[in-house]
Write a protein that holds these residues in place. Structure first.
Motif, PDB file in Angstrom:
ATOM      1  N   TYR A  17       0.844  -1.387   0.113  1.00 16.20           N
ATOM      2  CA  TYR A  17       0.285   0.047  -0.163  1.00 16.20           C
ATOM      3  C   TYR A  17       1.261   1.513   0.316  1.00 16.20           C
ATOM      4  O   TYR A  17       1.927   1.470   0.439  1.00 16.20           O
ATOM      5  N   ARG A  18      -0.062   2.082  -0.532  1.00 16.12           N
ATOM      6  CA  ARG A  18       0.781   3.641  -0.975  1.00 16.12           C
ATOM      7  C   ARG A  18      -0.085   4.540   0.965  1.00 16.12           C
ATOM      8  O   ARG A  18      -1.761   4.545   0.699  1.00 16.12           O
ATOM      9  N   VAL A  19       0.783   4.822   1.355  1.00 18.30           N
ATOM     10  CA  VAL A  19      -0.140   5.456   2.811  1.00 18.30           C
ATOM     11  C   VAL A  19       0.631   6.785   3.083  1.00 18.30           C
ATOM     12  O   VAL A  19       1.622   6.997   3.904  1.00 18.30           O
ATOM     13  N   ASP A  20      -0.660   7.027   3.830  1.00 22.55           N
ATOM     14  CA  ASP A  20      -0.328   8.847   4.073  1.00 22.55           C
ATOM     15  C   ASP A  20      -0.218   9.247   5.875  1.00 22.55           C
ATOM     16  O   ASP A  20      -0.891   8.960   6.699  1.00 22.55           O
ATOM     17  N   PHE A  21       1.232   9.045   6.585  1.00 26.37           N
ATOM     18  CA  PHE A  21       1.292   8.592   8.360  1.00 26.37           C
ATOM     19  C   PHE A  21       1.304  10.062   8.630  1.00 26.37           C
ATOM     20  O   PHE A  21       2.308  10.399   8.130  1.00 26.37           O
ATOM     21  N   PHE A  22       0.493  10.765   8.334  1.00 25.83           N
ATOM     22  CA  PHE A  22       0.242  11.967   9.584  1.00 25.83           C
ATOM     23  C   PHE A  22       0.296  12.187  11.103  1.00 25.83           C
ATOM     24  O   PHE A  22      -0.156  12.752  11.319  1.00 25.83           O
ATOM     25  N   ASP A  23       0.056  10.804  12.064  1.00 23.62           N
ATOM     26  CA  ASP A  23      -0.201  10.625  13.520  1.00 23.62           C
ATOM     27  C   ASP A  23       1.210  10.691  13.675  1.00 23.62           C
ATOM     28  O   ASP A  23       2.384   9.767  13.902  1.00 23.62           O
ATOM     29  N   MET A  24       1.284  11.329  15.133  1.00 23.80           N
ATOM     30  CA  MET A  24       2.608  11.678  15.644  1.00 23.80           C
ATOM     31  C   MET A  24       2.989  10.235  16.319  1.00 23.80           C
ATOM     32  O   MET A  24       4.024  10.170  16.877  1.00 23.80           O
ATOM     33  N   ARG A  25       1.695   9.090  16.408  1.00 23.09           N
ATOM     34  CA  ARG A  25       1.783   8.299  17.231  1.00 23.09           C
ATOM     35  C   ARG A  25       2.291   6.796  16.893  1.00 23.09           C
ATOM     36  O   ARG A  25       2.933   5.988  17.525  1.00 23.09           O
ATOM     37  N   LEU A  26       2.724   7.159  15.501  1.00 27.34           N
ATOM     38  CA  LEU A  26       3.178   6.385  14.892  1.00 27.34           C
ATOM     39  C   LEU A  26       4.492   6.031  15.008  1.00 27.34           C
ATOM     40  O   LEU A  26       5.477   7.890  14.840  1.00 27.34           O
ATOM     41  N   PRO A  27       5.497   5.379  14.350  1.00 27.46           N
ATOM     42  CA  PRO A  27       6.508   4.856  14.584  1.00 27.46           C
ATOM     43  C   PRO A  27       6.944   5.573  13.182  1.00 27.46           C
ATOM     44  O   PRO A  27       8.469   5.748  12.981  1.00 27.46           O
ATOM     45  N   VAL A  28       6.323   6.087  11.965  1.00 27.62           N
ATOM     46  CA  VAL A  28       6.716   7.228  10.649  1.00 27.62           C
ATOM     47  C   VAL A  28       5.645   7.823  10.560  1.00 27.62           C
ATOM     48  O   VAL A  28       5.332   7.640  10.811  1.00 27.62           O
ATOM     49  N   SER A  29       6.168   8.524   9.723  1.00 27.31           N
ATOM     50  CA  SER A  29       5.695   9.179   8.862  1.00 27.31           C
ATOM     51  C   SER A  29       5.486   9.606   7.510  1.00 27.31           C
ATOM     52  O   SER A  29       6.954   9.358   6.713  1.00 27.31           O
ATOM     53  N   THR A  31       4.486   9.843   3.755  1.00 20.52           N
ATOM     54  CA  THR A  31       3.659   8.868   2.327  1.00 20.52           C
ATOM     55  C   THR A  31       4.934   8.417   2.530  1.00 20.52           C
ATOM     56  O   THR A  31       5.921   8.258   2.462  1.00 20.52           O
ATOM     57  N   ARG A  32       4.683   6.973   2.721  1.00 19.10           N
ATOM     58  CA  ARG A  32       5.181   5.631   2.587  1.00 19.10           C
ATOM     59  C   ARG A  32       4.419   4.238   1.856  1.00 19.10           C
ATOM     60  O   ARG A  32       3.445   4.431   1.847  1.00 19.10           O
ATOM     61  N   LEU A  33       5.972   3.339   1.292  1.00 15.64           N
ATOM     62  CA  LEU A  33       4.726   1.969   0.813  1.00 15.64           C
ATOM     63  C   LEU A  33       5.830   1.223   2.329  1.00 15.64           C
ATOM     64  O   LEU A  33       6.243   1.375   2.169  1.00 15.64           O
ATOM     65  N   VAL A  34       4.384   0.445   1.724  1.00 14.17           N
ATOM     66  CA  VAL A  34       4.543  -0.317   3.075  1.00 14.17           C
ATOM     67  C   VAL A  34       3.958  -1.749   2.694  1.00 14.17           C
ATOM     68  O   VAL A  34       3.000  -1.750   2.025  1.00 14.17           O
ATOM     69  N   TRP A  35       3.982  -2.717   3.539  1.00 14.07           N
ATOM     70  CA  TRP A  35       3.255  -3.924   3.237  1.00 14.07           C
ATOM     71  C   TRP A  35       2.517  -4.325   4.374  1.00 14.07           C
ATOM     72  O   TRP A  35       2.954  -3.614   5.711  1.00 14.07           O
ATOM     73  N   ALA A  36       0.104  -4.545   3.977  1.00 15.93           N
ATOM     74  CA  ALA A  36       0.286  -4.350   4.989  1.00 15.93           C
ATOM     75  C   ALA A  36      -0.541  -5.800   5.355  1.00 15.93           C
ATOM     76  O   ALA A  36      -1.294  -6.044   4.026  1.00 15.93           O
ATOM     77  N   VAL A  37      -0.935  -6.006   6.447  1.00 17.81           N
ATOM     78  CA  VAL A  37      -1.961  -7.384   6.185  1.00 17.81           C
ATOM     79  C   VAL A  37      -3.130  -6.892   7.034  1.00 17.81           C
ATOM     80  O   VAL A  37      -3.258  -6.449   8.449  1.00 17.81           O
ATOM     81  N   ILE A  45       1.471  -3.530   9.912  1.00 18.32           N
ATOM     82  CA  ILE A  45       2.097  -3.324   8.836  1.00 18.32           C
ATOM     83  C   ILE A  45       4.096  -2.798   9.157  1.00 18.32           C
ATOM     84  O   ILE A  45       4.123  -3.146  10.143  1.00 18.32           O
ATOM     85  N   CYS A  46       4.004  -3.485   7.720  1.00 20.45           N
ATOM     86  CA  CYS A  46       5.678  -3.338   7.477  1.00 20.45           C
ATOM     87  C   CYS A  46       6.578  -2.255   6.975  1.00 20.45           C
ATOM     88  O   CYS A  46       5.401  -2.797   5.669  1.00 20.45           O
ATOM     89  N   THR A  47       7.802  -1.457   6.698  1.00 23.69           N
ATOM     90  CA  THR A  47       7.639  -0.835   5.886  1.00 23.69           C
ATOM     91  C   THR A  47       9.335  -1.594   5.399  1.00 23.69           C
ATOM     92  O   THR A  47       9.957  -2.267   5.923  1.00 23.69           O
ATOM     93  N   PRO A  48       9.093  -1.622   4.124  1.00 26.67           N
ATOM     94  CA  PRO A  48       9.979  -3.110   3.334  1.00 26.67           C
ATOM     95  C   PRO A  48      11.892  -2.325   3.708  1.00 26.67           C
ATOM     96  O   PRO A  48      12.393  -2.865   3.831  1.00 26.67           O
ATOM     97  N   VAL A  49      11.971  -1.317   3.649  1.00 22.41           N
ATOM     98  CA  VAL A  49      13.073  -0.353   4.068  1.00 22.41           C
ATOM     99  C   VAL A  49      14.082  -0.765   5.081  1.00 22.41           C
ATOM    100  O   VAL A  49      14.894  -1.029   5.249  1.00 22.41           O
ATOM    101  N   GLN A  50      13.629   0.322   6.150  1.00 22.75           N
ATOM    102  CA  GLN A  50      14.157   0.435   7.707  1.00 22.75           C
ATOM    103  C   GLN A  50      13.684  -1.481   8.292  1.00 22.75           C
ATOM    104  O   GLN A  50      13.538  -1.323   9.161  1.00 22.75           O
ATOM    105  N   ASN A  51      12.598  -1.950   8.094  1.00 22.70           N
ATOM    106  CA  ASN A  51      12.326  -3.101   8.197  1.00 22.70           C
ATOM    107  C   ASN A  51      11.351  -3.126   9.569  1.00 22.70           C
ATOM    108  O   ASN A  51      11.831  -3.811  10.670  1.00 22.70           O
TER     109      ASN A  51
END
Length: 72
Positions: A17-29, A31-37, A45-51
């Motif tokens: 997914y391409r997701v817009d993370f703009f919540d300060m409580r989350l570990p990433v912020s 627009t990112r590509l992420v794997w999501a179940v 959620i898993c970020t591909p580059v930083q894992n």
């Protein structure tokens, strides 16, 4: 671009997914590509580059701007 799916069996059903993370409580912020179940109550959620792996409530996920990305 390295968007390899995580190797663990739990991520076999994950979608990219391409997701817009703009919540300060989350570990990433940003627009990112992420794997999501996406489950009934939680989204894993898993970020591909930083894992980085984390989960969030399905209700929060549904309120976010998400776009499914086709992977060849």
């Amino acid at each position: 671009m390295n968007v390899a799916r995580p190797k663990e069996a739990a991520w076999d059903n994950a979608k990219l997914y391409r997701v817009d993370f703009f919540d300060m409580r989350l570990p990433v912020s940003g627009t990112r590509l992420v794997w999501a179940v996406v489950g009934y109550k939680w989204v894993r959620i898993c970020t591909p580059v930083q894992n980085k792996k984390f989960r969030m409530r399905r209700g929060e996920w549904d309120k976010m701007s998400t776009q499914l990305v086709e992977v060849e």
